[in-house]
Scaffold this motif. Sequence first.
Motif, PDB file in Angstrom:
ATOM      1  N   ALA A   1      -1.027  20.356   7.762  1.00 54.54           N
ATOM      2  CA  ALA A   1      -1.376  19.729   9.039  1.00 54.54           C
ATOM      3  C   ALA A   1      -0.787  20.512  10.202  1.00 54.54           C
ATOM      4  N   ALA A   2       0.470  20.948  10.067  1.00 54.64           N
ATOM      5  CA  ALA A   2       1.117  21.725  11.127  1.00 54.64           C
ATOM      6  C   ALA A   2       0.390  23.038  11.366  1.00 54.64           C
ATOM      7  N   ALA A   3      -0.023  23.702  10.279  1.00 49.70           N
ATOM      8  CA  ALA A   3      -0.738  24.972  10.417  1.00 49.70           C
ATOM      9  C   ALA A   3      -2.081  24.773  11.102  1.00 49.70           C
TER      10      ALA A   3
ATOM     11  N   LEU B   1       6.846  18.213  24.155  1.00 59.24           N
ATOM     12  CA  LEU B   1       5.993  19.383  24.346  1.00 59.24           C
ATOM     13  C   LEU B   1       5.689  20.063  23.016  1.00 59.24           C
ATOM     14  N   LEU B   2       5.234  19.294  22.058  1.00 56.76           N
ATOM     15  CA  LEU B   2       4.789  19.846  20.786  1.00 56.76           C
ATOM     16  C   LEU B   2       3.279  20.014  20.808  1.00 56.76           C
ATOM     17  N   PRO B   3       2.758  21.136  20.308  1.00 57.07           N
ATOM     18  CA  PRO B   3       1.299  21.299  20.239  1.00 57.07           C
ATOM     19  C   PRO B   3       0.642  20.118  19.520  1.00 57.07           C
ATOM     20  N   GLY B   4      -0.436  19.631  20.111  1.00 56.59           N
ATOM     21  CA  GLY B   4      -1.147  18.489  19.540  1.00 56.59           C
ATOM     22  C   GLY B   4      -0.773  17.156  20.159  1.00 56.59           C
ATOM     23  N   ASN B   5       0.405  17.063  20.783  1.00 55.99           N
ATOM     24  CA  ASN B   5       0.774  15.825  21.458  1.00 55.99           C
ATOM     25  C   ASN B   5      -0.123  15.585  22.668  1.00 55.99           C
ATOM     26  N   VAL B   6      -0.270  14.333  23.035  1.00 52.55           N
ATOM     27  CA  VAL B   6      -0.977  13.971  24.259  1.00 52.55           C
ATOM     28  C   VAL B   6       0.058  13.501  25.282  1.00 52.55           C
ATOM     29  N   VAL B   7      -0.039  14.052  26.483  1.00 59.05           N
ATOM     30  CA  VAL B   7       0.923  13.714  27.533  1.00 59.05           C
ATOM     31  C   VAL B   7       0.187  13.265  28.788  1.00 59.05           C
TER      32      VAL B   7
ATOM     33  N   HIS C   1       4.055  17.720  12.153  1.00 60.38           N
ATOM     34  CA  HIS C   1       4.661  19.047  12.151  1.00 60.38           C
ATOM     35  C   HIS C   1       5.607  19.253  10.977  1.00 60.38           C
ATOM     36  N   SER C   2       5.894  18.193  10.230  1.00 67.61           N
ATOM     37  CA  SER C   2       6.692  18.334   9.010  1.00 67.61           C
ATOM     38  C   SER C   2       5.815  18.491   7.771  1.00 67.61           C
ATOM     39  N   GLU C   3       4.486  18.429   7.948  1.00 67.59           N
ATOM     40  CA  GLU C   3       3.550  18.632   6.851  1.00 67.59           C
ATOM     41  C   GLU C   3       2.928  20.022   7.006  1.00 67.59           C
TER      42      GLU C   3
ATOM     43  N   LEU D   1       5.288  11.466  27.542  1.00 65.29           N
ATOM     44  CA  LEU D   1       4.613  11.377  26.250  1.00 65.29           C
ATOM     45  C   LEU D   1       3.686  10.166  26.215  1.00 65.29           C
ATOM     46  N   ALA D   2       2.426  10.429  25.820  1.00 68.11           N
ATOM     47  CA  ALA D   2       1.452   9.349  25.657  1.00 68.11           C
ATOM     48  C   ALA D   2       1.136   9.107  24.185  1.00 68.11           C
ATOM     49  N   GLN D   3       1.074  10.177  23.402  1.00 66.90           N
ATOM     50  CA  GLN D   3       0.803  10.054  21.962  1.00 66.90           C
ATOM     51  C   GLN D   3       1.503  11.187  21.233  1.00 66.90           C
ATOM     52  N   SER D   4       2.351  10.847  20.301  1.00 64.02           N
ATOM     53  CA  SER D   4       3.105  11.854  19.557  1.00 64.02           C
ATOM     54  C   SER D   4       2.452  12.134  18.204  1.00 64.02           C
ATOM     55  N   ARG D   5       2.342  13.409  17.897  1.00 62.31           N
ATOM     56  CA  ARG D   5       1.924  13.826  16.566  1.00 62.31           C
ATOM     57  C   ARG D   5       3.057  14.597  15.883  1.00 62.31           C
TER      58      ARG D   5
END
Length: 243
Positions: free
Chosen positions: A86-88, A48-54, A81-83, A73-77
């Motif tokens: 990109a995270a912002a 449940l991270l913003p930007g992930n596809v589920v 979130h460590s960059e 989870l279908a696609q993890s980004r």
Amino acid sequence: MHVEALAIVCAVLGHGEHGAVVRLMTPEHGLLAGYVRGGRSRRLRPVLLPGNVVQAEFRARTEEQLAALTVELAQSRAPLHSEPLAAAAIDWATALTATALPEAQPYPRLHAALDGLLGAIEAAPVARGWAAALVRYELLMLSELGFGLDLSACVASGAREDLAYVSPKSGAAVSRTEGAPYAARLLPLPGFLIDGGGAEWDALFDGFRLTGHFLERDLLTGRQAGVLAARERLVARLKRMVG
């Protein structure tokens, strides 16, 4: 109410001891909210991270009831979130979506644009590769919610060439000739919003200034205005990077 869809995670709010209310952007039903049991667990936090596809399934007895939501989870980004930049960018784009859109209203163009923007953030080696897409997403958001800018012709002369400014009051384009005497009171209109393609940083920051004015004035008002802090952090980081 029973909806199954591939959806983009836009917002997660803790609810109770372990659960979470999650807002997802779906292709056909727009923004939908549901309660995920154990949404703050170690297993589901990285899902449940913003930007992930589920792959999401919503179930509720009535349209008014908060749906029970299960996700896979279908696609993890998650690596993005460590960059910091990109995270912002992801935080802002998903927060804007979750805050501005009414729930359960279809916005297929916005879903496609958000998916494309997140893909650009994932694929581009540098921020300039996705910054133009982010400005265009903000512009589309304004348009889809009834606050679109008229960038087709000069509001004063009707000319369609050499459009260089936007009126901060009407949101209409102004040509360079007509706008020159009032340039200090007008917003610059960067060419990439007319011609497409990428842009240099000066033009990109003009684009952020333009869309930011109308987002703050027309869309994100009252209690919703707090989400603009995520945008301010993003633009400040971009300016520090450019120097």
